[in-house]
Design an enzyme around this catalytic site. Structure first.
Site, mmCIF file in Angstrom:
data_model
loop_
_atom_site.group_PDB
_atom_site.id
_atom_site.type_symbol
_atom_site.label_atom_id
_atom_site.label_comp_id
_atom_site.label_asym_id
_atom_site.label_seq_id
_atom_site.Cartn_x
_atom_site.Cartn_y
_atom_site.Cartn_z
ATOM 1 N N GLN A 6 -0.869 -12.752 10.843
ATOM 2 C CA GLN A 6 -1.280 -12.581 9.451
ATOM 3 C C GLN A 6 -0.013 -12.493 8.625
ATOM 4 O O GLN A 6 1.086 -12.471 9.184
ATOM 5 C CB GLN A 6 -2.112 -11.303 9.302
ATOM 6 C CG GLN A 6 -1.371 -10.053 9.771
ATOM 7 C CD GLN A 6 -2.293 -8.953 10.227
ATOM 8 O OE1 GLN A 6 -3.344 -9.195 10.800
ATOM 9 N NE2 GLN A 6 -1.902 -7.703 9.975
ATOM 10 N N ASP A 50 -2.980 -7.877 17.514
ATOM 11 C CA ASP A 50 -3.749 -7.243 16.453
ATOM 12 C C ASP A 50 -4.953 -8.106 16.062
ATOM 13 O O ASP A 50 -4.819 -9.303 15.803
ATOM 14 C CB ASP A 50 -2.848 -7.033 15.231
ATOM 15 C CG ASP A 50 -3.497 -6.167 14.170
ATOM 16 O OD1 ASP A 50 -3.722 -4.985 14.436
ATOM 17 O OD2 ASP A 50 -3.771 -6.700 13.071
ATOM 18 N N ASN A 51 -6.129 -7.502 16.059
ATOM 19 C CA ASN A 51 -7.351 -8.168 15.592
ATOM 20 C C ASN A 51 -7.551 -9.572 16.161
ATOM 21 O O ASN A 51 -7.777 -10.532 15.400
ATOM 22 C CB ASN A 51 -7.366 -8.252 14.062
ATOM 23 C CG ASN A 51 -7.668 -6.914 13.412
ATOM 24 O OD1 ASN A 51 -8.378 -6.091 13.984
ATOM 25 N ND2 ASN A 51 -7.128 -6.693 12.241
ATOM 26 N N ASP A 107 -2.762 -6.378 0.791
ATOM 27 C CA ASP A 107 -1.377 -6.699 1.118
ATOM 28 C C ASP A 107 -1.267 -7.661 2.300
ATOM 29 O O ASP A 107 -0.158 -7.962 2.754
ATOM 30 C CB ASP A 107 -0.592 -5.423 1.434
ATOM 31 C CG ASP A 107 -1.256 -4.571 2.510
ATOM 32 O OD1 ASP A 107 -2.464 -4.754 2.759
ATOM 33 O OD2 ASP A 107 -0.569 -3.716 3.106
ATOM 34 N N LYS A 166 0.841 -1.203 0.000
ATOM 35 C CA LYS A 166 0.000 0.000 0.000
ATOM 36 C C LYS A 166 0.873 1.248 0.000
ATOM 37 O O LYS A 166 1.912 1.316 0.680
ATOM 38 C CB LYS A 166 -0.909 0.002 1.224
ATOM 39 C CG LYS A 166 -1.968 -1.092 1.219
ATOM 40 C CD LYS A 166 -2.940 -0.920 0.056
ATOM 41 C CE LYS A 166 -4.083 -1.913 0.120
ATOM 42 N NZ LYS A 166 -5.056 -1.602 1.164
ATOM 43 N N LYS A 202 0.733 4.619 9.022
ATOM 44 C CA LYS A 202 0.782 3.203 8.662
ATOM 45 C C LYS A 202 1.436 2.991 7.302
ATOM 46 O O LYS A 202 1.982 1.916 7.025
ATOM 47 C CB LYS A 202 -0.631 2.618 8.641
ATOM 48 C CG LYS A 202 -1.254 2.383 9.990
ATOM 49 C CD LYS A 202 -2.699 1.945 9.874
ATOM 50 C CE LYS A 202 -2.840 0.648 9.105
ATOM 51 N NZ LYS A 202 -4.253 0.179 9.088
ATOM 52 N N TYR A 203 1.377 4.009 6.435
ATOM 53 C CA TYR A 203 1.812 3.821 5.057
ATOM 54 C C TYR A 203 2.981 4.717 4.657
ATOM 55 O O TYR A 203 3.439 4.665 3.516
ATOM 56 C CB TYR A 203 0.638 4.095 4.111
ATOM 57 C CG TYR A 203 -0.609 3.338 4.484
ATOM 58 C CD1 TYR A 203 -0.690 1.964 4.299
ATOM 59 C CD2 TYR A 203 -1.696 3.981 5.071
ATOM 60 C CE1 TYR A 203 -1.813 1.258 4.666
ATOM 61 C CE2 TYR A 203 -2.841 3.281 5.439
ATOM 62 C CZ TYR A 203 -2.894 1.923 5.238
ATOM 63 O OH TYR A 203 -4.012 1.215 5.599
ATOM 64 N N GLU A 205 -6.528 -5.991 20.882
ATOM 65 C CA GLU A 205 -7.070 -4.912 20.058
ATOM 66 C C GLU A 205 -8.388 -5.426 19.479
ATOM 67 O O GLU A 205 -8.470 -5.827 18.326
ATOM 68 C CB GLU A 205 -6.082 -4.547 18.939
ATOM 69 C CG GLU A 205 -6.504 -3.315 18.152
ATOM 70 C CD GLU A 205 -6.627 -3.574 16.652
ATOM 71 O OE1 GLU A 205 -6.826 -2.607 15.910
ATOM 72 O OE2 GLU A 205 -6.546 -4.746 16.240
#
Length: 697
Positions: free
Chosen positions: A348, A418-419, A383, A288, A557-558, A447
């Site tokens: 992930q 995360d998640n 991604d 990204k 983040k990007y 989170e």
């Protein structure tokens, strides 16, 4: 024939009924279930989770209310005692008192000071002496059954006086009191004065004169280290700390070495946990670009959550950040200034992750042969490949355990997950229990911005902390309901970490509320819960959102986002001094290190929120009670004048009593009572944090 069958069934019913009348428990035994209640019923134990399915949670230093419902038939009085067993097997007894008349709800407060597994039971009994005292105080002055009452009291004391479990001096005290009650030559008032003998009452309170003892089932409370329950978190991207734009427009990434230079400043603001987004290699496939665009340039760093590349996966460090030695240096520098590092644990993978080639079964393959990427409609994360936990659960569990152990061995003791709500609950129960059995000091933060049942389920199965809905609770009514739920509905298992913002969450309140909104949210987070956090840039009032999204434009983040914090502070455009004040107040006031002591008060204005945090002198470590009253104007666009109404009994004062308060924000001092005028200007000081200094002399 039909009549004979009816008569036969009737005869069996008569015989069964007669047997039941002779033995009250016969019907229960015939039903196949043993009695489940004692002579004195004890119900609704607290703290507990789902009838003991999981242990309740606490942390070192937390003051825990232990509660039970206990009662008996008729008017005779009962007593209730908490039997608490520490991890070393030592049992202590704590008398419980009625929390409110007529409710049969008993409670006591205990500060749990040792890490480990505690167990407790509740003992209830017929309080024979208290029942006698109650009846005697009514009957004897009225001339009813005078000698009978004295005889009954004397017999109770006689029995207690020969009880070898009592110390000799106490037995002599009890025997003397029995003789006084039995002595008909003494005036009635003299004999009845035994009831008011403080030494006798103290002795009997310690070892009650009782009968019909019943004991509840056993329940467990896991007490974890203090950091599991109390902390001030600060999030930053190490690649942005020290990042530089080069002459050709490309960037030179910050490293662990340059990021370490930021740690003393964070520590000076009072933060004791620094959370890092993933520090692993980032994939190239579908990387990204700025603002989540699909057209990343050659020099765009990509999202740290797109984990894995040719350089490695979850057990590797991004080459731009440095080496394992550099990471160890970063951990060491953090420790020197009193900071723990929390590492992101994101299960992930990017399409370039080594797992994709080595374990394709760990992902979901679609009918067209492609691997499913992550989605949170309308958001798409091309991604990132999510893990499929059902194809090879044993393999995924083993790999997860290996990765966690690797980072723990390097010195990481906190993981922000995360998640977690996109992974099976039984997986988290297993992996957290496995890790905490080996490393009880390790803390997991969920989170989990998800449905209440799933959010709470993650906390129940093991997560020490959880993100919450705080960022979306902004009005007075929303906050009152939210805070009340944290205290009275989920405190036995869910520890909220009240982050005011994240890289993914820039609420409308912050987007349009101006600097006042930032000050209000920080003050509420820092005072309402023992654990709170901010994401870097909050102190600079970063509030411009990406169009159509609830996140900052030019999202970190990007892309790289170096910030000049010192320049902003010199220009008076930084919230850092206020954040420092909040962390200092937290450090100086142990009441803010508790969650269960929050009490909502009222005001006449729909935007003025009032709550208090009180800690009794027995638990503060200073010998003095600690009480704070927080009054906040939650409308960042207005000046509010109103009356606030306090239940002063919540912090140990009598109704009608006046007391002194000191505003820890402005320094002002006032004399207050139960009803008080306040004026809160959102554009200057929207919040009072009032220290109660005791009744006015």
């Amino acid at each position: 024939m039909q009549r004979r069958r009816i008569n036969s069934r009737y005869g069996r019913w008569v015989a069964k009924t007669a047997k039941t009348l002779r033995d009250p428990h016969e019907s229960t035994r015939l039903a196949g279930a043993p009695p489940k209640i004692g002579r004195i019923p004890i119900l609704d134990l607290s703290p507990q989770l789902n009838d003991g399915l999981w242990p309740a949670k606490s942390f070192v230093g937390e003051v825990v209310p232990f509660r039970a419902t206990a009662f008996r038939e008729g008017h005779d009085l009962i007593g209730v005692t908490l039997l608490l067993t520490a991890p070393d097997g030592t049992e202590t007894r704590h008398p419980m008192g009625l929390s409110a008349p007529g409710t049969d709800r008993w409670e006591t407060l205990v500060q749990l000071g040792v890490q480990g597994r505690w167990t407790y039971r509740v003992r209830a009994y017929a309080d024979d002496w208290a029942s006698w005292e109650h009846n005697a105080a009514i009957k004897i002055p009225a001339g009813i059954d005078v000698e009978l009452m004295f005889t009954m009291g004397a017999r109770l004391l006689d029995a207690a006086g020969i009880d070898k479990a009592r110390p000799a001096a106490e037995r002599r005290l009890v025997q003397a009191a029995a003789q006084t009650l039995a002595d008909r030559g003494l005036p009635v008032d003299t004999r009845l004065a035994v009831i008011s003998n403080d030494k006798l009452n103290a002795a009997i309170a310690l070892r009650p004169i009782s009968s019909l003892e019943s004991v509840s089932e056993t329940r467990t409370v896991v007490v974890e280290r203090a950091r599991a329950g109390v902390g001030s978190w600060y999030e930053f991207f190490p690649r942005s700390e020290g990042a530089k734009r080069l002459a050709d427009g490309s960037w030179k990434s910050g490293t662990f070495r340059t990021a370490a230079r930021r740690l003393p400043e964070v520590a000076m603001m009072g933060f004791d946990v620094v959370y890092l987004p993933p520090i692993h290699p980032i994939g190239r496939a579908y990387r990204k670009g700025p603002n989540n665009s699909l057209d990343a340039g050659q020099n765009d760093p990509g999202s740290p959550w797109a984990i894995g590349s040719a350089e490695g996966g979850h057990d590797a460090i991004h080459p731009d950040l440095g080496t394992v030695a550099d990471f160890r240096y970063f951990l060491g520098q953090a420790s020197k200034v009193g900071i723990e590092i929390a590492l992101d644990f994101a299960l992930q993978a990017s399409p370039d992750h080594p797992w994709v080639a080595a374990h394709p079964e760990w992902f979901t393959t679609l009918p067209d042969g492609t691997i499913a990427y992550a989605e949170n409609p309308p958001k798409k994360y091309q991604d990132i490949y999510p893990i499929n936990f059902d194809n090879d659960p044993a393999g995924i569990r083993a790999e997860s355990l290996r990765i966690l152990r690797y980072w723990i061995d390097l010195g990481v003791t906190i993981f922000r997950v995360d998640n977690p709500h996109t992974k099976p609950l039984d997986f988290w129960e297993w992996v957290i229990n496995e890790i905490n059995a080996e490393y009880p000091e390790v803390v997991f933060l969920a989170e989990a911005f998800t449905r209440p049942a799933l959010l709470q389920g993650l906390a129940k199965v093991g997560f020490q902390q959880s993100y919450t809905y705080f960022t979306w609770r902004n009005t007075k009514a929303e906050l009152e309901e939210f805070f009340d739920g944290l205290v009275h509905e989920t405190a036995d298992f869910l520890r909220p970490n009240l982050f005011v913002n994240t890289p993914d969450i820039l609420s409308e309140f912050l987007q349009f509320g101006g600097p006042a909104a930032f000050k209000i949210r920080a003050a509420l987070a820092a005072t309402a819960a023992p654990t709170w956090g901010v994401y870097s840039g909050f102190e600079l009032y970063e509030s411009v959102a990406r169009p159509g999204a609830e996140e900052n434009i030019d999202n970190e983040k990007y892309e790289f986002r170096p910030r000049n914090f010192a320049q902003a502070e010199e220009a008076g455009k930084s919230l850092a001094p206020f954040l420092t004040l909040l962390t200092r107040i937290r450090a100086e006031h142990p009441a803010l290190g508790q969650l269960r002591n929050l009490h909502i008060h009222t005001s006449d204005d729909e935007s003025v929120l009032v709550f208090s945090k009180h800690l009794d002198a027995a638990f503060t470590g200073t010998g003095r009670p600690d009480t704070l009253i927080i009054v906040a104007n939650v409308d960042p666009h207005s000046v509010r004048e109103t009356l606030v109404h306090l239940d002063v009994t919540r912090f140990g004062l009598r109704r009608g009593e006046t007391f002194e308060v000191h505003d820890l924000v402005s320094g002002a001092e006032w004399t207050w009572s139960a009803d008080n005028y306040v004026r809160l200007d959102a554009f200057s000081e929207p919040v009072h944090i009032l220290q109660v200094r005791g009744p006015r002399a």
